[in-house]
Every structure is written in C-alpha cells, then in structure tokens.
Design a protein around this motif. Structure first.
Motif, PDB file in Angstrom:
ATOM      1  N   LEU A  21       0.850  -1.196   0.000  1.00 22.45           N
ATOM      2  CA  LEU A  21       0.000   0.000   0.000  1.00 22.45           C
ATOM      3  C   LEU A  21       0.883   1.242   0.000  1.00 22.45           C
ATOM      4  CD1 LEU A  21      -2.921   0.919   0.244  1.00 22.45           C
ATOM      5  CD2 LEU A  21      -2.806   0.529   2.694  1.00 22.45           C
ATOM      6  N   GLY A  22       0.822   2.020  -1.102  1.00 24.80           N
ATOM      7  CA  GLY A  22       1.614   3.251  -1.216  1.00 24.80           C
ATOM      8  C   GLY A  22       2.933   3.011  -1.918  1.00 24.80           C
ATOM      9  N   LEU A  23       3.083   3.610  -3.096  1.00 24.60           N
ATOM     10  CA  LEU A  23       4.328   3.405  -3.850  1.00 24.60           C
ATOM     11  C   LEU A  23       5.225   4.635  -3.714  1.00 24.60           C
ATOM     12  CD1 LEU A  23       6.038   1.593  -5.536  1.00 24.60           C
ATOM     13  CD2 LEU A  23       4.781   2.274  -7.573  1.00 24.60           C
ATOM     14  N   GLY A  24       5.961   4.673  -2.600  1.00 22.16           N
ATOM     15  CA  GLY A  24       6.974   5.708  -2.376  1.00 22.16           C
ATOM     16  C   GLY A  24       8.283   5.014  -2.061  1.00 22.16           C
ATOM     17  N   GLY A  25       9.080   5.622  -1.170  1.00 19.38           N
ATOM     18  CA  GLY A  25      10.382   5.065  -0.832  1.00 19.38           C
ATOM     19  C   GLY A  25      10.276   3.670  -0.239  1.00 19.38           C
ATOM     20  N   LEU A  26       9.450   3.512   0.801  1.00 17.39           N
ATOM     21  CA  LEU A  26       9.300   2.195   1.417  1.00 17.39           C
ATOM     22  C   LEU A  26       8.577   1.245   0.477  1.00 17.39           C
ATOM     23  CD1 LEU A  26      10.276   3.688   3.945  1.00 17.39           C
ATOM     24  CD2 LEU A  26       8.473   2.564   5.251  1.00 17.39           C
ATOM     25  N   GLY A  27       7.524   1.764  -0.154  1.00 13.60           N
ATOM     26  CA  GLY A  27       6.686   0.916  -1.009  1.00 13.60           C
ATOM     27  C   GLY A  27       7.484   0.259  -2.127  1.00 13.60           C
ATOM     28  N   HIS A  28       8.355   1.025  -2.778  1.00  8.65           N
ATOM     29  CA  HIS A  28       9.053   0.423  -3.921  1.00  8.65           C
ATOM     30  C   HIS A  28      10.062  -0.623  -3.462  1.00  8.65           C
ATOM     31  CE1 HIS A  28      12.721   2.847  -3.495  1.00  8.65           C
ATOM     32  NE2 HIS A  28      13.220   2.327  -4.592  1.00  8.65           N
ATOM     33  N   MET A  29      10.617  -0.441  -2.253  1.00  8.63           N
ATOM     34  CA  MET A  29      11.518  -1.479  -1.724  1.00  8.63           C
ATOM     35  C   MET A  29      10.706  -2.714  -1.299  1.00  8.63           C
ATOM     36  SD  MET A  29      14.460  -0.304  -2.291  1.00  8.63           S
ATOM     37  CE  MET A  29      15.122  -1.904  -1.815  1.00  8.63           C
ATOM     38  N   ALA A  30       9.504  -2.487  -0.747  1.00  6.47           N
ATOM     39  CA  ALA A  30       8.644  -3.626  -0.358  1.00  6.47           C
ATOM     40  C   ALA A  30       8.320  -4.465  -1.586  1.00  6.47           C
ATOM     41  CB  ALA A  30       7.370  -3.126   0.314  1.00  6.47           C
ATOM     42  N   VAL A  31       8.023  -3.803  -2.714  1.00  2.92           N
ATOM     43  CA  VAL A  31       7.719  -4.546  -3.941  1.00  2.92           C
ATOM     44  C   VAL A  31       8.934  -5.365  -4.355  1.00  2.92           C
ATOM     45  CG1 VAL A  31       7.176  -4.357  -6.411  1.00  2.92           C
ATOM     46  CG2 VAL A  31       5.973  -2.900  -4.761  1.00  2.92           C
ATOM     47  N   LYS A  32      10.114  -4.719  -4.381  1.00  2.00           N
ATOM     48  CA  LYS A  32      11.319  -5.435  -4.829  1.00  2.00           C
ATOM     49  C   LYS A  32      11.583  -6.669  -3.959  1.00  2.00           C
ATOM     50  CE  LYS A  32      13.770  -1.527  -6.871  1.00  2.00           C
ATOM     51  NZ  LYS A  32      15.040  -1.188  -7.509  1.00  2.00           N
ATOM     52  N   PHE A  33      11.511  -6.489  -2.630  1.00  2.70           N
ATOM     53  CA  PHE A  33      11.827  -7.620  -1.745  1.00  2.70           C
ATOM     54  C   PHE A  33      10.750  -8.715  -1.824  1.00  2.70           C
ATOM     55  CE2 PHE A  33      14.422  -4.497   0.936  1.00  2.70           C
ATOM     56  CZ  PHE A  33      15.637  -5.000   0.485  1.00  2.70           C
ATOM     57  N   ALA A  34       9.472  -8.312  -1.802  1.00  2.00           N
ATOM     58  CA  ALA A  34       8.408  -9.331  -1.817  1.00  2.00           C
ATOM     59  C   ALA A  34       8.478 -10.144  -3.106  1.00  2.00           C
ATOM     60  CB  ALA A  34       7.037  -8.670  -1.645  1.00  2.00           C
ATOM     61  N   VAL A  35       8.779  -9.482  -4.217  1.00  2.00           N
ATOM     62  CA  VAL A  35       8.935 -10.197  -5.497  1.00  2.00           C
ATOM     63  C   VAL A  35      10.150 -11.130  -5.412  1.00  2.00           C
ATOM     64  CG1 VAL A  35       9.514  -9.908  -7.948  1.00  2.00           C
ATOM     65  CG2 VAL A  35       7.748  -8.448  -6.889  1.00  2.00           C
ATOM     66  N   ALA A  36      11.263 -10.599  -4.881  1.00  2.00           N
ATOM     67  CA  ALA A  36      12.484 -11.418  -4.770  1.00  2.00           C
ATOM     68  C   ALA A  36      12.249 -12.648  -3.895  1.00  2.00           C
ATOM     69  CB  ALA A  36      13.633 -10.584  -4.205  1.00  2.00           C
ATOM     70  N   PHE A  37      11.372 -12.520  -2.889  1.00  3.14           N
ATOM     71  CA  PHE A  37      11.107 -13.651  -1.985  1.00  3.14           C
ATOM     72  C   PHE A  37      10.069 -14.621  -2.566  1.00  3.14           C
ATOM     73  CE2 PHE A  37      12.171 -10.731   1.908  1.00  3.14           C
ATOM     74  CZ  PHE A  37      13.499 -10.720   1.509  1.00  3.14           C
ATOM     75  N   GLY A  38       9.533 -14.291  -3.745  1.00  4.23           N
ATOM     76  CA  GLY A  38       8.661 -15.252  -4.443  1.00  4.23           C
ATOM     77  C   GLY A  38       7.174 -15.058  -4.249  1.00  4.23           C
ATOM     78  N   ALA A  39       6.748 -13.959  -3.605  1.00  6.57           N
ATOM     79  CA  ALA A  39       5.314 -13.744  -3.373  1.00  6.57           C
ATOM     80  C   ALA A  39       4.640 -13.188  -4.625  1.00  6.57           C
ATOM     81  CB  ALA A  39       5.132 -12.766  -2.215  1.00  6.57           C
ATOM     82  N   GLU A  40       3.310 -13.335  -4.673  1.00  7.37           N
ATOM     83  CA  GLU A  40       2.527 -12.634  -5.696  1.00  7.37           C
ATOM     84  C   GLU A  40       2.233 -11.237  -5.140  1.00  7.37           C
ATOM     85  OE1 GLU A  40      -1.489 -14.115  -7.357  1.00  7.37           O
ATOM     86  OE2 GLU A  40      -1.886 -12.161  -6.424  1.00  7.37           O
ATOM     87  N   VAL A  41       2.632 -10.198  -5.868  1.00  8.42           N
ATOM     88  CA  VAL A  41       2.587  -8.841  -5.316  1.00  8.42           C
ATOM     89  C   VAL A  41       1.603  -7.956  -6.087  1.00  8.42           C
ATOM     90  CG1 VAL A  41       3.950  -6.764  -4.819  1.00  8.42           C
ATOM     91  CG2 VAL A  41       4.975  -9.032  -4.531  1.00  8.42           C
ATOM     92  N   THR A  42       0.710  -7.324  -5.318  1.00  2.00           N
ATOM     93  CA  THR A  42      -0.242  -6.379  -5.897  1.00  2.00           C
ATOM     94  C   THR A  42       0.046  -4.998  -5.342  1.00  2.00           C
ATOM     95  OG1 THR A  42      -1.937  -8.086  -6.003  1.00  2.00           O
ATOM     96  CG2 THR A  42      -2.703  -5.803  -6.158  1.00  2.00           C
ATOM     97  N   MET A  43       0.189  -4.027  -6.211  1.00  2.00           N
ATOM     98  CA  MET A  43       0.418  -2.648  -5.771  1.00  2.00           C
ATOM     99  C   MET A  43      -0.923  -1.960  -5.607  1.00  2.00           C
ATOM    100  SD  MET A  43       2.921  -0.682  -5.128  1.00  2.00           S
ATOM    101  CE  MET A  43       2.176   0.502  -4.007  1.00  2.00           C
ATOM    102  N   LEU A  44      -1.159  -1.380  -4.419  1.00  4.74           N
ATOM    103  CA  LEU A  44      -2.357  -0.578  -4.187  1.00  4.74           C
ATOM    104  C   LEU A  44      -1.912   0.867  -4.063  1.00  4.74           C
ATOM    105  CD1 LEU A  44      -4.136  -2.744  -1.413  1.00  4.74           C
ATOM    106  CD2 LEU A  44      -4.377  -2.923  -3.892  1.00  4.74           C
ATOM    107  N   SER A  45      -2.314   1.708  -5.015  1.00  2.00           N
ATOM    108  CA  SER A  45      -1.763   3.055  -5.087  1.00  2.00           C
ATOM    109  C   SER A  45      -2.861   4.067  -5.375  1.00  2.00           C
ATOM    110  CB  SER A  45      -0.714   3.086  -6.216  1.00  2.00           C
ATOM    111  OG  SER A  45      -0.298   4.388  -6.487  1.00  2.00           O
ATOM    112  N   THR A  46      -2.614   5.309  -4.946  1.00  5.04           N
ATOM    113  CA  THR A  46      -3.553   6.391  -5.283  1.00  5.04           C
ATOM    114  C   THR A  46      -3.137   7.093  -6.578  1.00  5.04           C
ATOM    115  OG1 THR A  46      -2.279   8.005  -3.995  1.00  5.04           O
ATOM    116  CG2 THR A  46      -4.077   6.889  -2.838  1.00  5.04           C
ATOM    117  N   SER A  47      -2.003   6.668  -7.171  1.00  2.00           N
ATOM    118  CA  SER A  47      -1.458   7.389  -8.326  1.00  2.00           C
ATOM    119  C   SER A  47      -1.493   6.527  -9.589  1.00  2.00           C
ATOM    120  CB  SER A  47      -0.003   7.790  -8.063  1.00  2.00           C
ATOM    121  OG  SER A  47       0.109   8.481  -6.837  1.00  2.00           O
TER     122      SER A  47
END
Ligand code: NAP
Ligand code: ZN
Ligand code: ZN
Length: 347
Positions: free
Chosen positions: A182-208
């Motif tokens: 939830l939220g694609l900023g500084g933390l959000g973009h790192m969360a996406v990178k790590f969750a993808v690297a760890f093998g999860a299915e990742v959905t971005m929830l964003s207001t933008s």
C-alpha cells in the motif's frame, strides 16, 4: 571536536538552512566517515515539521547515510580508512538488554539512541543526522557496504530497505503468499522489490494512476488504483499480507477487508494522527493488524548483503541539498520516484 557542516531546521516551522556544529572526537570504538550520499525519508519530513511531537531542535535530519571511512579508533576491527560505511536510524543503544542481546537494538529497553532528534546515550548531547558532511559512530552501529552496487542507490536501503525487509522476513513472506503493498513511495518500492524477490505474488495498491507502469517494472504482478474503492471489490478476502507504507491518514478498515483468513495488515507507515478500527474487520477471517520498526543491526547487515548478492538498490533521484525543501513538497504530493537522495558534494 570535529567541525561539521549540515542543513538543519531551527524550529518546526523553519525551512532547512545551512548549520554548523561539532561532532565528538573519534573515540577508541568509533568510526568517522565522510558522508557521500543521504536518502530523504518521509520520517525526516514528519520530524522536521514536528508532526509526531517532541521534536528536538535544531534538527539535522537524515538516516540513510553512506560514505567513506576517514578515521578509526584504536579498538576498531570492522573498518579501516578508505572502506565504505553506512548508518541507518540508530547510532547507539545500551548493547546489553534482552532486546539488544537478540539484535533488536531498535527495541532497546533502555532506549536506543537514534541518528537524529535523539540524545547520545547517557548524555544531553543531541544527535545530528546525515544531511551533513561527516559522521562519527560506534563501529557496531556502522554497517559494511559492498562496493559492487551504486552507492547513491544503496543509501535508502539503510531505512527504506530494512524497514520493508524486516517484516517480510519476520512473517516469512514468500512463495504461495499474496501480498499487497500500500503506497508506492520510498518504502513501497523497496517492499515490492523484496516481496517479489522472496517469491510472493505482489499487488500494488496506489492512489497514483501514473505509477502503474513503474509498479510493473519493479516487479508487481498487479496494480489497483485505490482512489476508486470499487476497484478493490475483486480483491476482498484475498491477501495474506498488506504492507502499509502510507504516510498520511487513511482508512485501515477498507484495507483490512481485503485480508484472507489469518491475514496480517502490517503497518510500517506512521501517519501523525490516530485511527479508528472496527472490531468486525478483525474478528472476520481472524485478521490482525501489526507494526514493525526498522530492523536491528544483524538483520540490517543481512539485508545489505542480500542486496549486494541479488543486485538490489533503490530507484533514486539525486538532488542538490539546496533543493531539499522542493523535494519535501514533492514528497508530500506523492511525487517521488522513488527516493530522493542528497548528493553531499553539493553541501
Ligand atoms: P513516501 O516516499 O512519501 O511514500 C508514501 C506513499 O504513500 C506515497 O508515495 C503515496 O503512494 C502514498 N500516500 C501518501 N499519501 C497518501 C494518502 N493520503 N492516502 C493514500 N496513500 C497515500 O514515504 P516513505 O519514506 O516511504 O515513508 C512512508 C511512511 O513510513 C512514513 O510515515 C514514514 O514515517 C514511515 N516510516 C516508518 C519506518 C518504520 O520503521 N516503521 C521507517 C521509515 C519510514 P501512492 O502514490 O502510490 O498512493
Ligand atoms: Zn526512515
Ligand atoms: Zn538495550
């Protein structure tokens, strides 16, 4: 004492301005380094504007710090002059309580010493952060930095990186899990990178809407625009985890309803005001809401080593320190792609 230049807020209402101060001389366990890059975290903005209260001024923010070692104390073994070093959100702790012994210095029962807006342990000396040209820190609190990665892109790992890596590790997020960020900023973009690297299915929830392409490039499998709540209907009771990085007040109830059985809404974002949560949103599906604060030193080093091995850095926009207020304004509008990093040569 070591003469230091930086940028500080003199009060919560004042814009950041040049500020000269002194750091302590290098003690036998200390490392001194020249700061080359410092990331701009939304926590810097919350604190210089005193949105969380208790702000200590003058405040030199900055806790995503990397640089080159210029001096080491005689007992230092981890670093030598010329090495790269990093400092995150903490510069000291008691180093002997039960949490420090577990490598959870951020929860030091005697109170950790944070990189700025805090005091050096056992003194009334304010700590000053990384929007400055040098750093003096106990070697235990300085992290080893690989020279394999772009140094400006490494800086944000010291806070945005560890803050998202740590909860993903703690909750053992990986293959088979459905994760929402939830939220694609500084933390959000790192969360996406790590969750993808760890093998999860990742959905971005964003207001933008404009961030959809980037989210996919970062590795997100799906993108949902949250400004129209109807767009969330297809993911009710769907996620195992939500990593909530939003910095402003928002409706947690809306997102709790997206969690599947035993799902966990993990708050890393810290909006300045309290929020209401309806009990029904927790008892249904036995959901939890939890939080996570940065990460301890061993895990921060583990994360940096993982990033060096897997070629992970932050996506950054390098800025001149004189443009810091403009960067804050853009950050407030959610217009960061995806971390501002100060080039300290501009100081
Ligand atoms: P950031 O780069 O400004 O990103 C925050 C993102 O949240 C924005 O890009 C935006 O993404 C979204 N957002 C902003 N306002 C919103 C609103 N009103 N409603 C919904 N979404 C909104 O901030 P950051 O540096 O990642 O930090 C995020 C939060 O984490 C801050 O509160 C910070 O203090 C906190 N933090 C906590 C820790 C910890 O240890 N727990 C460590 C570091 C930071 P979209 O455009 O995609 O909607
Ligand atoms: Zn931070
Ligand atoms: Zn302790």
């Amino acid at each position: 004492m070591i003469k230091t230049k930086g940028f500080a807020a003199n009060t919560a209402k004042a814009p950041l301005a040049p500020f000269e101060f002194e750091r302590r001389d290098v003690g036998s366990n200390d490392v001194q380094f020249d700061i080359l890059f410092c990331g701009v975290c939304h926590s810097d903005l919350h604190q210089v504007r005193d949105e969380w209260g208790g702000g200590k001024f003058p405040m030199v923010p900055g806790h995503e710090i990397v640089g080159k070692v210029t001096k080491v104390g005689e007992k230092v073994t981890k670093f030598k002059v010329g090495d790269l070093a990093g400092v995150g959100c903490m510069v000291d702790s008691c180093r002997k309580c039960k949490n420090c012994n577990k490598g959870l210095e951020q929860f030091c029962t005697n109170g950790a010493s944070f990189t700025y807006n805090s005091f050096e342990i056992g003194t009334a000396n304010l700590t000053y952060g990384g929007y400055s040209n040098n750093m003096v820190v106990r070697e235990e609190f300085a992290l080893k930095i690989s020279n394999k990665l772009s140094l400006s892109g490494v800086a944000p790992l010291l806070c945005a990186g560890i803050t998202t890596y740590s909860p993903l590790k703690h909750w053992k997020v990986g293959k088979g899990h459905k994760v929402a960020v939830l939220g694609l900023g500084g933390l959000g973009h790192m969360a996406v990178k790590f969750a993808v690297a760890f093998g999860a299915e990742v959905t971005m929830l964003s207001t933008s809407a404009s961030k959809e392409m980037d989210a996919k490039k970062l590795g997100a499998h799906k993108f949902i625009l949250t400004s129209n709540p109807d767009s969330l209907n297809g993911v009710k009771n769907y996620f195992d985890f939500i990593i909530d990085t939003v910095s402003a007040p928002h409706d947690y109830n809306l997102y709790l309803s997206l969690l599947d059985t035993d799902g966990v809404h993990i708050c890393v974002g810290v909006p300045p005001t309290p929020t209401e949560i309806l009990g029904f949103n927790l008892i249904g599906n036995r959901r939890s809401i939890a939080g996570s604060l940065i990460g301890g030193l061993p895990e921060t080093q583990e994360m940096l080593d993982y990033c060096a091995e897997h070629n992970i850095v932050s996506d950054i926009e390098l800025i001149d320190i004189k443009n810091i207020e403009k960067a804050f304004e853009r950050m407030l509008k959610g217009d960061v792609r995806y971390r501002f990093v100060i080039d300290m040569a501009t100081l």
